[in-house]
Design a protein around this motif. Sequence first.
Motif, mmCIF file in Angstrom:
data_model
loop_
_atom_site.group_PDB
_atom_site.id
_atom_site.type_symbol
_atom_site.label_atom_id
_atom_site.label_comp_id
_atom_site.label_asym_id
_atom_site.label_seq_id
_atom_site.Cartn_x
_atom_site.Cartn_y
_atom_site.Cartn_z
ATOM 1 N N LEU A 75 7.061 -3.565 6.467
ATOM 2 C CA LEU A 75 5.788 -2.867 6.269
ATOM 3 C C LEU A 75 4.603 -3.714 6.720
ATOM 4 C CD1 LEU A 75 4.169 -0.481 5.315
ATOM 5 C CD2 LEU A 75 4.123 -1.474 3.036
ATOM 6 N N LYS A 76 3.904 -3.156 7.670
ATOM 7 C CA LYS A 76 2.627 -3.750 8.116
ATOM 8 C C LYS A 76 1.625 -2.607 7.999
ATOM 9 C CE LYS A 76 4.852 -6.721 11.576
ATOM 10 N NZ LYS A 76 6.226 -6.175 11.624
ATOM 11 N N CYS A 77 0.736 -2.726 7.046
ATOM 12 C CA CYS A 77 -0.139 -1.580 6.779
ATOM 13 C C CYS A 77 -1.025 -1.244 7.976
ATOM 14 C CB CYS A 77 -0.973 -1.825 5.524
ATOM 15 S SG CYS A 77 -2.009 -3.289 5.640
ATOM 16 N N TRP A 78 -1.209 -2.182 8.873
ATOM 17 C CA TRP A 78 -2.059 -1.945 10.039
ATOM 18 C C TRP A 78 -1.276 -1.341 11.216
ATOM 19 C CZ3 TRP A 78 -0.249 -6.458 8.155
ATOM 20 C CH2 TRP A 78 0.576 -7.221 8.988
ATOM 21 N N CYS B 14 -0.300 -9.924 7.312
ATOM 22 C CA CYS B 14 -0.296 -9.508 5.907
ATOM 23 C C CYS B 14 -1.030 -10.551 5.064
ATOM 24 C CB CYS B 14 1.146 -9.364 5.409
ATOM 25 S SG CYS B 14 1.238 -8.943 3.656
ATOM 26 N N LYS B 15 -2.004 -10.078 4.294
ATOM 27 C CA LYS B 15 -2.742 -11.025 3.437
ATOM 28 C C LYS B 15 -2.217 -10.984 2.005
ATOM 29 C CE LYS B 15 -6.323 -7.565 3.050
ATOM 30 N NZ LYS B 15 -7.641 -7.126 3.103
ATOM 31 N N ARG B 16 -1.079 -10.305 1.823
ATOM 32 C CA ARG B 16 -0.384 -10.235 0.532
ATOM 33 C C ARG B 16 -1.322 -9.762 -0.593
ATOM 34 N NH1 ARG B 16 3.706 -15.260 -0.077
ATOM 35 N NH2 ARG B 16 4.200 -14.072 -1.952
ATOM 36 N N CYS B 17 -2.067 -8.721 -0.280
ATOM 37 C CA CYS B 17 -3.000 -8.190 -1.275
ATOM 38 C C CYS B 17 -2.289 -7.347 -2.325
ATOM 39 C CB CYS B 17 -4.073 -7.350 -0.579
ATOM 40 S SG CYS B 17 -3.397 -5.861 0.198
ATOM 41 N N GLY B 18 -1.101 -6.831 -1.993
ATOM 42 C CA GLY B 18 -0.319 -6.042 -2.951
ATOM 43 C C GLY B 18 -0.680 -4.570 -2.982
ATOM 44 N N THR B 19 -1.591 -4.138 -2.144
ATOM 45 C CA THR B 19 -1.977 -2.715 -2.162
ATOM 46 C C THR B 19 -0.769 -1.814 -1.915
ATOM 47 O OG1 THR B 19 -4.189 -3.257 -1.413
ATOM 48 C CG2 THR B 19 -3.482 -0.986 -1.078
ATOM 49 N N CYS B 20 0.100 -2.198 -0.976
ATOM 50 C CA CYS B 20 1.276 -1.360 -0.684
ATOM 51 C C CYS B 20 2.252 -1.387 -1.872
ATOM 52 C CB CYS B 20 1.957 -1.796 0.603
ATOM 53 S SG CYS B 20 2.340 -3.534 0.712
ATOM 54 N N MET C 130 -7.072 -6.381 11.887
ATOM 55 C CA MET C 130 -6.112 -7.090 11.028
ATOM 56 C C MET C 130 -4.725 -7.070 11.671
ATOM 57 S SD MET C 130 -5.454 -6.389 7.021
ATOM 58 C CE MET C 130 -3.791 -6.070 6.515
HETATM 59 S S1 SF4 Z 1 -1.303 -3.611 1.966
HETATM 60 FE FE1 SF4 Z 1 0.713 -4.613 1.972
HETATM 61 S S2 SF4 Z 1 1.146 -5.021 4.140
HETATM 62 FE FE2 SF4 Z 1 -1.017 -4.641 3.957
HETATM 63 S S3 SF4 Z 1 -1.957 -6.657 3.716
HETATM 64 FE FE3 SF4 Z 1 -1.631 -5.831 1.647
HETATM 65 S S4 SF4 Z 1 0.378 -6.626 1.035
HETATM 66 FE FE4 SF4 Z 1 0.232 -6.886 3.288
#
Ligand code: SF4
Length: 208
Positions: free
Chosen positions: A94-97, A4-10, A1
């Motif tokens: 923030l880039k979670c990867w 950012c797929k804007r999943c909102g986990t962070c 990855m």
């Molecule tokens: S966890 Fe945050 S940085 Fe990672 S993909 Fe989801 S929204 Fe983007």
Amino acid sequence: MNKCKRCGTCCKKGGPCLHLVDAGLITQGIIGPADLVTYRAGEPVFDPVKAAVFPLSGDMIKIKSAGDTRQCKFFDQACGCMIYANRPLECRLLKCWDTREIEEVFLKDTLARRDLLPEGAKMREIMDSYDRIFRIADVLAAIEAGVPIGPGDNFLEGIKAIVEADQLFRQRAVSLIGIGHDMLDFFFGRDVREIVQAVRGMSLEGGR
Ligand code: SF4
Ligand code: SF4
């Protein structure tokens, strides 16, 4: 990855800490005092870079969580970030990867309450008084050492007295100065009760 797929986990893990470059978001009214909580000097925080807990040397201002959750108050399950175009520095980095960029700025050039108030503002004096009276480092050190704090010699009663005095100060700030209830956490930081319970896990039932 790598995108950012804007999943909102962070966003669900908590709001960002604000930096000096984020000041415009507040002066432009995109983020308001009611959206923020201050962690004051002396409060222990976790440094994810060093994987260690250390006491803050100055203010750390964060976007509040929504209700009793850890989720950033600007996160909406259906729409995602409600201020996406104006999101703060840490959210942009923030880039979670790959966390190297956000680690670079951790607690550097952070925004403080006094950066947002003009010199000579009455509110600065009130915050100064509050910070002098309710020095959280002293309270936590007394708890750590198990020594009574305040005029009496009863350890728990001394802590409860500080908690009550803190609540009274805040009530008066609302009734006499007209500060909104929802802005107390920004101007005076997290209240003593919350910090003591969070940091030391002490039960202070009946202290309010
Ligand atoms: S966890 Fe945050 S940085 Fe990672 S993909 Fe989801 S929204 Fe983007
Ligand atoms: S400001 Fe937006 S991007 Fe940043 S944590 Fe909150 S919801 Fe997520």
